[in-house]
Design a protein around this motif. Structure first.
Motif, short mmCIF file in Angstrom:
data_model
loop_
_atom_site.label_atom_id
_atom_site.label_comp_id
_atom_site.label_asym_id
_atom_site.label_seq_id
_atom_site.Cartn_x
_atom_site.Cartn_y
_atom_site.Cartn_z
N PRO A 1 5.66 -8.38 -4.51
CA PRO A 1 6.11 -8.34 -3.12
C PRO A 1 5.95 -9.69 -2.43
O PRO A 1 5.07 -10.47 -2.78
CB PRO A 1 5.22 -7.28 -2.48
CG PRO A 1 3.97 -7.32 -3.32
CD PRO A 1 4.42 -7.61 -4.71
N ASN B 1 4.31 -14.29 -0.98
CA ASN B 1 3.08 -14.45 -1.73
C ASN B 1 2.81 -15.95 -1.90
O ASN B 1 3.52 -16.78 -1.32
CB ASN B 1 3.13 -13.71 -3.07
CG ASN B 1 4.25 -14.19 -3.97
OD1 ASN B 1 4.49 -15.41 -4.09
ND2 ASN B 1 4.94 -13.27 -4.61
N THR C 1 10.38 -0.82 6.96
CA THR C 1 9.39 -1.26 5.99
C THR C 1 9.61 -2.73 5.67
O THR C 1 10.75 -3.19 5.65
CB THR C 1 9.46 -0.42 4.70
OG1 THR C 1 8.48 -0.88 3.77
CG2 THR C 1 10.83 -0.50 4.04
N ARG C 2 8.55 -3.47 5.43
CA ARG C 2 8.66 -4.89 5.09
C ARG C 2 9.41 -5.67 6.17
O ARG C 2 10.25 -6.51 5.89
CB ARG C 2 9.36 -5.09 3.75
CG ARG C 2 8.76 -4.32 2.58
CD ARG C 2 9.62 -4.48 1.34
NE ARG C 2 9.07 -3.81 0.19
CZ ARG C 2 9.33 -2.54 -0.13
NH1 ARG C 2 10.12 -1.83 0.63
NH2 ARG C 2 8.79 -2.01 -1.21
N ARG D 1 -7.80 -6.56 -5.86
CA ARG D 1 -7.16 -7.51 -4.95
C ARG D 1 -6.71 -8.75 -5.71
O ARG D 1 -7.47 -9.36 -6.45
CB ARG D 1 -8.11 -7.91 -3.82
CG ARG D 1 -7.49 -8.84 -2.79
CD ARG D 1 -8.47 -9.12 -1.64
NE ARG D 1 -8.66 -7.95 -0.81
CZ ARG D 1 -7.91 -7.66 0.26
NH1 ARG D 1 -6.89 -8.46 0.60
NH2 ARG D 1 -8.17 -6.59 0.98
N SER E 1 -1.14 -12.86 -4.67
CA SER E 1 -0.18 -11.92 -4.09
C SER E 1 -0.92 -11.07 -3.07
O SER E 1 -1.38 -9.96 -3.37
CB SER E 1 0.45 -11.05 -5.19
OG SER E 1 1.52 -10.29 -4.69
N LYS F 1 -0.39 -9.09 -0.68
CA LYS F 1 -0.07 -7.70 -0.38
C LYS F 1 -0.59 -6.74 -1.45
O LYS F 1 -0.66 -5.54 -1.22
CB LYS F 1 1.45 -7.53 -0.22
CG LYS F 1 2.01 -8.17 1.04
CD LYS F 1 3.51 -7.94 1.13
CE LYS F 1 4.07 -8.51 2.43
NZ LYS F 1 3.64 -7.73 3.62
N HIS G 1 -3.25 -5.23 -2.83
CA HIS G 1 -4.65 -4.80 -2.75
C HIS G 1 -4.66 -3.29 -2.58
O HIS G 1 -3.78 -2.71 -1.93
CB HIS G 1 -5.39 -5.49 -1.61
CG HIS G 1 -4.71 -5.34 -0.28
ND1 HIS G 1 -4.85 -4.22 0.52
CD2 HIS G 1 -3.88 -6.18 0.38
CE1 HIS G 1 -4.14 -4.38 1.61
NE2 HIS G 1 -3.53 -5.55 1.57
N TRP H 1 -1.85 1.33 -3.85
CA TRP H 1 -1.78 0.16 -2.99
C TRP H 1 -1.94 0.54 -1.52
O TRP H 1 -1.43 1.57 -1.07
CB TRP H 1 -0.47 -0.57 -3.19
CG TRP H 1 -0.23 -0.98 -4.61
CD1 TRP H 1 0.71 -0.47 -5.47
CD2 TRP H 1 -0.94 -1.97 -5.35
NE1 TRP H 1 0.62 -1.08 -6.70
CE2 TRP H 1 -0.38 -2.01 -6.65
CE3 TRP H 1 -2.01 -2.83 -5.05
CZ2 TRP H 1 -0.85 -2.87 -7.64
CZ3 TRP H 1 -2.47 -3.68 -6.02
CH2 TRP H 1 -1.90 -3.71 -7.30
N ASP I 1 -0.71 -1.42 0.87
CA ASP I 1 0.44 -1.98 1.57
C ASP I 1 1.72 -1.33 1.06
O ASP I 1 1.98 -1.30 -0.15
CB ASP I 1 0.50 -3.50 1.35
CG ASP I 1 1.41 -4.20 2.33
OD1 ASP I 1 2.58 -3.80 2.45
OD2 ASP I 1 0.95 -5.17 2.98
N ALA J 1 4.58 -2.45 1.07
CA ALA J 1 5.49 -3.42 0.48
C ALA J 1 5.36 -3.49 -1.04
O ALA J 1 6.19 -4.11 -1.70
CB ALA J 1 5.27 -4.80 1.08
N VAL J 2 4.32 -2.89 -1.61
CA VAL J 2 4.16 -2.88 -3.06
C VAL J 2 4.78 -1.59 -3.59
O VAL J 2 4.35 -0.49 -3.26
CB VAL J 2 2.67 -2.97 -3.45
CG1 VAL J 2 2.53 -3.16 -4.95
CG2 VAL J 2 2.00 -4.13 -2.71
#
Length: 522
Positions: free
Chosen positions: A149, A152, A242-243, A451, A455, A457, A459, A473, A475, A477-478
């Protein structure tokens, strides 16, 4: 005399084929088709344009840039075009070839001394041409976790250095597997040969001469961009943003593979350059390099539906374009997919016609169905099955057997239980993969967090589900959650990952990662 007769017959045949082609679609037919797709798939917004015989006959926005905002999509709304960027990168290289600054058969290492693939022989023999045609031997989507994502911290130099650690999935030039990283390398080759950054070159060599004034690449301020479509996904039955973009949209390493944004007006101008180029556009890129861009390079698999719907006999990748026959007519196309944004450009060069559209929602199936329904308005309107029937075909299992034995349902993530640090005490620490870099698997309170260093996002927390370790995840976005597997002892400890959904997005290439433990958590 034989040659004269053959020429006459060829001309008569060509004229007969042209005469047999159906008339182009009416604006009413296009509008009805688009509206049916919007309703079927609940699309938040879409921009659609049609070209017939070199002229724009339809250009319209539908829906909203942000669902529920009231801000309308127009022909000047900026969309991520995702992998439709690849044709622009290929065209930039063609410009540099035309200018004598590089050659298609140049070894990549001639321009990028740090470039290396896993096999030294492949490193030495890979050419600029090979970067664009998906036959390198890389696994499908290999290394995409260095791109998405986004944003990064991976740089294009990181990507060039990381390639040598990605093991091939098949022989060099021995098959087709879609990749993105080598288009990033192609952007670096362009920068080295052109003496400027990829972003500067694209603006100077592509956007400016073709009048693509709305297209954006690199960093820009959102407030200066006018109308900008935001990506959307689904939360149950709800459509959600989203994102979303930050106030300053950053430059991204993935730009040569899929990081350009354009408006519908820009994409129609881009398409017309290929369908009905002006004298100035032919000077921008001459016939020789246009022909190079549209030569079939790598055979591609033909899906069951392409055979069934289109009678397709050949399907091949060129330089940033896909080539196929549809109902006996030649098509040149590409699609784009990027986290809640979907696009398609479809050209019928022999008719100087085609269409483009861009969606800012969860529109993978919508793109397939709408693309097919619009294409049939050109190639075979009398046999078109329409949006509803194509959508039903797409949702139907491929065979009766597959209907009787459906794929097993995925476990319910909501049933996972937290993992406490004590349970993973032998596995906590800092781990490293040769191309993805460092990750931390460490205690955070009474939980265990994974984490990534490069990158941000990526985590999330570790849980247990059906006897396995699952990384979920934090986030949105992943795209894909991941199973974790631990093995070995002491210095030989290893960590491997796999997609939670085996059929999930190939860009979540967890299976290509191989982590070794480096040290304890700080």
């Amino acid at each position: 005399m034989k040659h004269a007769i053959a020429l006459v017959l060829a001309l008569l045949t060509a004229n007969t084929v042209r005469a047999a082609q159906p008339a182009g679609p009416t604006p009413q037919a296009v509008d009805a088709t688009v509206r049916e797709a919007i309703a079927r798939y609940r699309l938040p917004g879409i921009a659609v344009g049609v070209i017939e015989d070199g002229k724009v006959t339809f250009a319209r926005g539908y829906g909203e840039t942000v669902h529920g905002s009231g801000d309308p999509v127009t022909d000047r709304t900026l969309f991520k075009i995702a992998s439709n960027s690849k044709a622009m990168t290929a065209s930039l290289l063609a410009r540099l070839v035309q200018q004598g600054k590089l050659q298609w058969d140049d070894p990549v290492v001639k321009h990028l001394h740090a470039f290396a693939m896993h096999d030294p022989w492949v490193t030495a023999h890979m050419t600029v041409s090979d970067l664009l045609v998906h036959n390198s031997g890389l696994p499908e989507g290999g290394g995409d976790l260095m791109l998405w994502p986004e944003p990064n911290l991976f740089t294009r130099d990181d990507i060039v250095r990381g390639l040598r650690h990605i093991k091939p999935a098949y022989g060099f030039r021995a098959g087709y597997a879609y990749d993105n990283l080598l288009y990033v390398v192609a952007g670096q080759v362009a920068a080295a040969a052109g003496g400027a950054s990829y972003e500067e070159l694209v603006r100077r060599e592509v956007f400016e001469p073709l009048g693509l004034s709305g297209c954006r690449v690199g960093e820009f301020a959102l407030k200066d961009a006018g109308s900008v479509a935001q990506p959307h996904g689904r939360d149950g039955d709800r459509i959600v943003t989203t994102r979303g973009d930050a106030a300053i949209v950053p430059a991204i390493a993935s730009a040569p593979a899929g990081g350009i944004r354009c408006t519908l007006d820009d994409m129609l101008a881009w398409a017309r350059n290929w369908l009905a180029p002006s004298d100035a556009q032919k000077a921008w890129l001459g016939d020789a390099q246009r022909a190079e861009l549209w030569k079939a390079r790598t055979p591609m698999p033909i899906s069951r539906l392409k055979r069934q719907w289109d009678g397709t006999h050949y399907y091949a990748y060129a330089y940033g374009f896909r080539l196929a026959d549809v109902d006996g007519q030649w098509t040149v196309s590409h699609t784009g997919t990027l986290g809640g944004m979907y696009s398609m450009m479809m050209l019928l060069p022999d008719r100087r016609s085609g269409f483009v559209f861009m969606i800012n929602g969860d529109g993978g199936s919508a793109r397939t169905v709408l693309g097919e329904a619009l294409l049939k308005l050109f190639t075979s309107p009398d046999t078109s099955k329409g949006v509803a029937s194509y959508a039903d075909d797409l949702e139907r299992p491929a065979t009766p057997a597959s209907s009787a034995t459906p794929a097993p349902a995925l476990p319910d993530i909501a049933k996972r239980t937290p993992v406490r640090p004590a349970e993973l005490r032998d596995w906590l620490g800092v781990w490293r993969d040769p191309w993805f870099g460092e990750v931390r698997l460490c205690a955070v309170g009474d939980a265990v967090e994974w984490r990534s260093a490069k990158s941000p996002k990526m985590h999330g927390r570790i849980g247990r589900l059906e006897g396995r370790y699952l990384l979920v995840w934090d986030d949105e976005a992943v795209d894909e959650n991941a199973w974790l597997t631990f093995a070995g002892q002491g210095a030989a400890r290893a960590l491997r990952m796999a997609k939670f959904d085996p059929d999930g997005d190939f860009s979540s290439d967890y299976e290509d990662l191989a982590f070794s433990r480096e040290r304890d958590c700080d």
